[in-house]
Scaffold this active site. Structure first.
Site, PDB file in Angstrom:
ATOM      1  N   GLU B  60     -93.083 -21.963  21.519  1.00  0.00           N
ATOM      2  CA  GLU B  60     -92.665 -20.713  22.206  1.00  0.00           C
ATOM      3  C   GLU B  60     -92.412 -21.165  23.937  1.00  0.00           C
ATOM      4  O   GLU B  60     -91.412 -20.761  24.352  1.00  0.00           O
ATOM      5  CB  GLU B  60     -93.641 -19.891  22.062  1.00  0.00           C
ATOM      6  CG  GLU B  60     -93.336 -19.068  20.837  1.00  0.00           C
ATOM      7  CD  GLU B  60     -93.773 -19.485  19.483  1.00  0.00           C
ATOM      8  OE1 GLU B  60     -94.725 -20.459  19.752  1.00  0.00           O
ATOM      9  OE2 GLU B  60     -93.432 -19.378  18.563  1.00  0.00           O
ATOM     10  N   HIS B 128     -99.468  -9.395  14.541  1.00  0.00           N
ATOM     11  CA  HIS B 128     -97.897  -9.294  14.217  1.00  0.00           C
ATOM     12  C   HIS B 128     -97.472  -7.837  14.250  1.00  0.00           C
ATOM     13  O   HIS B 128     -96.582  -7.734  13.797  1.00  0.00           O
ATOM     14  CB  HIS B 128     -97.787 -10.002  12.952  1.00  0.00           C
ATOM     15  CG  HIS B 128     -97.981 -11.279  12.660  1.00  0.00           C
ATOM     16  ND1 HIS B 128     -99.187 -11.895  12.538  1.00  0.00           N
ATOM     17  CD2 HIS B 128     -97.050 -12.166  12.145  1.00  0.00           C
ATOM     18  CE1 HIS B 128     -99.144 -13.277  12.334  1.00  0.00           C
ATOM     19  NE2 HIS B 128     -97.610 -13.376  12.313  1.00  0.00           N
TER      20      HIS B 128
END
Lengths: 325, 335, 410
Positions: B60, B128
């Site tokens: 990321e 999530h």
């Protein structure tokens, strides 16, 4: 790779010039700092000049350099005007970032110097991204990321190197291993002693070079740059070097022994290049002295310019948060 | 089109128009793959190749950092986080670089990137499921967009791509309209007519989805639908609710919101993010300042409680603001 | 029922006294005989007891004010529910200082006014509207949470004001200005409240008074012989009304929102006209008083009314009101209910009218009686039953003097 191969005299002279410029400027700043005349912070580059100067000399104007919290050397080497740098350190309107960047965030879009980023390691993925962008557009430009030994332990370093490898990004990772991350010696931060080894882990070439030898730096850098331009991907160049001053302003460097510092000072890269110019390139001492004097004048003028410049208009506080606004 | 299709269409049109637009992220272009976390990039690598639809390792920091670097040097990258929650791995390039470099360079460099984040609770657990708007709304230098429907999604994404600033673009997972094996349970899948040609919706606007006179309900993404349902129920009881889709949080069109508050004298904010320091808090504070003398009831927020998102669907129902709560709270404000 | 709490005649010189302290807070219960408030006379400090048990509804005067005996100082409610009800018939003698200080508006939360420390809650919008309209926030009732004044409360006040502004005056015409006395103001407010809050409906009936007149003439002869007061038509109607209310008690009631309170006593208010305004003294337990008693007492009340010597007790406790404009020759008229009562009976003159009997038109002495009723408490059925009973009684007047036999329980 032949690190000693002959480098044209004009190149060497220009490298010398840039190194002297960096040294004189940084030394003058330190002097003024001791007198309490420098308003901001300082992260000084003395001792590492060969790296900035030689690497940047090997680049084209349109290649980009991503620097760190210690950007003065890189900025001077890439061609950012001294006046703009000095004024930025003094926080003036004429600074290269209008007083909004400060010492750690020098910038000049006309010479391929995007704003340097002070979060250690953060400039590594940015350089990779720039390189990917060049590649996508079919340009043969390259991106360089300068960073220190400390950065080589960050997530950004590992993610950036791996991504560059996988994509054959035309980027050169230049690690200026000055043995210390702030006050932490490299032996306390990693089990290996050659950071260049890490390139192997990601599948591309890594090179260890004496960072006090400007010629060697230049040759190694040129090779890596050519490698990148050809589309063959990244290289990690590890230059062993030493920072003569403390980590930042006011750092007395109590974590390094006087002896160690003196050992490295004996290997001063400017003195070494000076000698190389005399001995191998048949330059005269007077010619080199003349360069020194010229640069001294430049430095004084730049600092005077900075001090005489106006403060930024307070309204600029609110400007340039967004583009086009 | 579904929202996923609309987003895909926007990127396709942008990439056709301008070679500096490219996509990077995990699993975005893999042959035979899913087209990103939620099918949005499906098929694009076939059209534009695997360099322009760039698959990355799980990195990321590198994804967003590289997007910053590419944007600084002339590209228009669209970086995707597979789940919006993962942006927290890479907050440094978002907050410390993307948001600030234009300012720090005194306007001489720009960072025209789009960061796409799939958000919202979908019974997958707390890592999530988050709604992350507020972190970015708080950061000067970032634009924050959160469309609620396919038409807006296409227009706003195109506008974001052409914007010369970093845009954090939030996409609610339950609004994508994934099909077959990719369909989310409890998804809404709004489908609507979306023009085939390219068009943009200016960033910094909100949309009045339903006009009303008794109370203004402000909501974004999934909560817009719940608010509209609540408005229907309220209408049955003679209460006329105005529903505003806050589809862009930064820049914020506070003017339209204040006008609505002046008209109805009551404001109810419905948000899926956690209550404390959520985006609703900022809007409420601005309203309190600019519409104070027009308020006949306290500005009220309905938000998720200050807890991580629970996974079980039954607990998620408790966690998320529901139509019942919106209706009851609205009625209380009017009594 | 709501009762007036007045300054009693505290012996001594009967001069003004100063209310020093309240020993009970509004909303609290006080036992009959327990000390309610403290006054200082010219001689001493005296505790005044509550004359009946109840809940202190509201305090109407400020501490430290100097007042004559008989002054209305507070209201006492029978039940907790009535704490929220509007105050009852409160048309006071024109010299009542309580009125000078504050007009009784049954909508005001008087508790809040007497306790200035309490903050007025109002929404920002309401406050702005109040400021712009130059209203006084303190006079507005709040219907929001925690009693907060909201836009709708201000809007209602504005609407009311607008209504009153509508009838303010006709410009450009020569005008004689009559000062509005407190009594006038009280009438204005009470009738306005009554008309806007009580849904009035009306029932009318014509009563043949021939037999009644005959009976009254005989009663007058008897009265003269004994030196008693001769009963009037009005007295007869009062007696008949009381009996009719016993039969249809629903008309002797109040609507309280939660309940319809049907009163056990029949206390009839009599409307008596004054120089400027009117006053409504009350005859208590009329169903238990015979015709001559009623005649005597009504005469006395009228005198006191004209002299301005009616006491609080005289004005207290009315459950039903009767108003007679017959002396002015009116056929009939419709009146405004006296809240919180559920009904008002209005009488016209007893006139000879052409009436059909057995298909013949004949002249008969006729009284037209109207009933104004609060439709919240009373329906047409009740009103009709009451009116019919009233007519029966008055057309068969001996039933008003003779009682049905009572069963004796051994």
């Amino acid at each position: 790779m032949n690190l000693d191969s002959a480098v044209p005299i004009e190149v060497v002279l220009e490298i010398y010039r840039r190194m002297v410029r960096i040294r004189r400027f940084e030394d003058r700043l330190y002097q003024m700092f001791l007198q309490g005349l420098v308003p901001g912070t300082l992260h000084q580059y003395q001792g590492q000049e060969a790296i900035a100067a030689s690497v940047c000399m090997a680049l084209r104007l349109e290649d980009v350099v991503f620097s760190t919290h210690r950007p003065v050397g890189h900025a001077i080497a890439k061609g950012v005007p001294l006046e703009g740098i000095a004024a930025e350190l003094w926080g003036k309107a004429t600074g290269c970032a209008g007083g909004k960047g400060g010492q750690m965030h020098l910038v000049d879009s006309t010479v391929g110097f995007p704003p340097s980023s002070a979060v250690v390691g953060s400039n590594i993925p940015m350089a990779v991204g720039a390189a990917l962008g060049f590649k996508l557009r079919g340009l043969d430009c390259v991106a360089v990321s300068f960073f220190g030994d400390g950065a080589s332990n960050t997530g950004a370093f590992h993610e950036g190197l791996n991504l560059a490898a996988v994509k054959d990004a035309p980027v050169i990772f230049v690690c200026e291993n000055n043995q210390y991350a702030a006050s932490t010696h490299i032996s306390l931060a990693m089990r290996i002693s050659d950071i260049a080894l890490r390139a192997q882990a990601y599948g591309f070439p890594g090179l260890v070079v004496d960072g006090m030898d400007a010629i060697a730096v230049y040759n190694s850098a040129s090779q890596a740059i050519a490698h990148a331009r050809s589309g063959a991907g990244p290289t990690l160049l590890e230059y062993k070097t030493f920072r003569f001053m403390g980590h930042s302003r006011g750092d007395p460097g109590g974590y390094r022994s006087k002896q160690e510092v003196e050992e490295w000072r004996k290997r001063d890269p400017i003195i070494r290049l000076h000698n190389t110019l005399i001995e191998i390139y048949n330059q005269t001492t007077e010619a080199l002295e003349s360069i020194n004097r010229e640069i001294q004048v430049e430095v004084e003028a730049a600092i005077q310019f900075a001090q005489d410049s106006p403060d930024p208009d307070p309204a600029t506080t609110y400007q340039n948060v967004f583009a086009d606004d | 089109m579904t929202m996923a299709e609309a987003l895909r269409d926007a990127m396709r049109l942008a990439m056709h128009q301008d070679p500096s637009v490219f996509i990077l992220g995990e699993d975005v272009g893999i042959q035979g793959g899913f087209g990103g976390g939620f099918t949005v990039t499906l098929g694009l690598s076939e059209t534009f190749g695997h360099e322009r639809v760039m698959d990355t390792p799980i990195s990321e920091i590198a994804i967003i950092g590289a997007a910053v670097g590419a944007a600084l040097t002339g590209m228009r990258p669209i970086a995707e986080m597979q789940y919006g929650d993962f942006v927290f791995c890479a907050m440094d390039p978002v907050i410390n670089q993307a948001a600030k470099l234009h300012y720090m360079s005194n306007g001489t460099y720009q960072v025209p990137l789009v960061l796409r984040l799939p958000v919202g609770a979908t019974s997958r657990g707390a890592q999530h499921a988050q709604s992350t708007e507020t972190y970015f709304m708080h950061t000067p230098g970032l634009k924050v967009v959160c469309p609620s429907n396919p038409y807006d999604a296409k227009g706003l994404l195109l506008a974001s791509i052409w914007d010369n600033n970093p845009v954090v673009f939030l996409e609610h997972k339950l609004l994508y309209g994934g099909k077959g094996g990719r369909k989310e349970k409890t998804s809404l899948d709004p489908i609507m007519e979306v023009p085939e040609e390219a068009f943009t919706i200016p960033l910094g606007s909100v949309a009045i989805r339903r006009e009303g006179t008794d109370i203004s309900i402000l909501a974004n993404m999934l909560m817009v639908y719940r608010s509209l349902q609540a408005a229907d129920r309220l209408a049955e009881e003679g209460i006329s609710a105005e529903v505003i889709d806050v589809r862009c949080l930064a820049p914020l069109d506070i003017g339209t919101i204040v006008e609505s508050a002046r008209k109805t004298s009551r404001v109810l904010i419905v948000e899926e993010d956690n209550l404390t320091a959520g985006w609703g808090a900022e809007v409420a504070a601005r309203l309190a300042q600019e519409a104070f003398y027009y308020l006949d009831a306290p500005i009220t927020r309905i938000a998720a409680p200050d807890t991580p998102v629970p996974c079980a669907a039954s607990l998620e129902q408790v966690y998320l603001p529901d139509v019942e709560t919106i209706v009851n709270t609205a009625k209380q404000l009017i009594e | 029922m709501i009762f007036n709490v007045v300054i009693p005649n505290l012996g001594a010189t009967g001069g003004d006294v100063v209310v020093e302290e309240w020993l009970v807070k509004p909303g609290q219960f006080v036992q009959a005989g327990a000390p309610l408030f403290v006054v200082t006379t010219d001689k001493a400090t005296v505790e005044v007891e509550a004359f009946r048990s109840g809940y202190l509804h509201s305090i109407l005067i400020e501490i430290g004010t100097s007042l004559p005996p008989g002054s209305l100082v507070a209201l006492l409610a029978d039940t907790e529910q009535e704490l929220n009800a509007p105050p009852p018939a409160l048309v006071l003698p024109a010299n009542s200082p309580a009125l000078e200080r504050r007009s009784i508006d049954s909508e005001q939360k008087q508790v809040e006014e007497i306790q200035p420390a309490r903050k007025i809650l109002a929404s920002p919008l309401a406050r702005r509207m109040v400021r712009q309209a130059d209203l006084d926030l303190a006079t507005l009732p709040g219907t929001g949470r925690q009693g907060a004044i909201l836009k709708r409360d201000v809007q209602r006040a504005l609407d009311l004001r607008q209504l009153s502004e509508l009838s303010a005056s006709i410009p450009g015409i020569e005008v004689q200005r009559i000062p509005v006395s407190n009594a006038r103001k009280a009438i204005a407010q009470r009738t306005q409240w009554s008309k806007s809050h009580t849904p009035h409906f009306y029932a009318s009936i014509d009563i043949d008074m021939c037999a009644a007149r005959e009976m009254l003439s005989q009663a007058a002869t008897l009265a003269a012989k004994h030196g008693w007061n001769a009963p009037t038509i009005n007295d007869l109607v009062l007696r008949a009304t009381a009996k009719a209310l016993r039969k249809v008690p629903r008309l002797n009631a109040s609507y309280s929102g939660e309940e319809i309170l049907v009163y056990g006593q029949i206390n009839l208010g009599l409307v008596i006209g004054l120089a400027d305004g009117m006053i409504v003294p009350v005859l208590h337990n009329v169903d238990q008083k015979n015709l001559f008693t009623i005649a005597a007492q009504t005469k006395k009340l009228k005198e006191k009314a004209q002299m301005g010597t009616l006491t609080a007790k005289d004005l207290d406790g009315g459950t039903f009101t009767v108003s007679n404009l017959g002396m002015y020759g009116l056929d009939s008229f419709l009146g405004v209910i006296n809240p919180p009562q559920a009904a008002l009976l209005t009488l016209g003159a007893v006139l000879q009218k052409a009436v059909v009997r057995e298909d013949q038109v004949v002249p008969r002495w006729t009284l037209t009686v109207n009933l104004s009723v609060d439709h919240r408490a009373v329906d047409g059925v009740h009103a009709a039953a009451f009116m019919q009973e009233l007519r029966n009684l008055l057309e068969n007047p001996f039933t008003l003097v003779f009682e049905a036999p009572k069963e004796e329980v051994d």
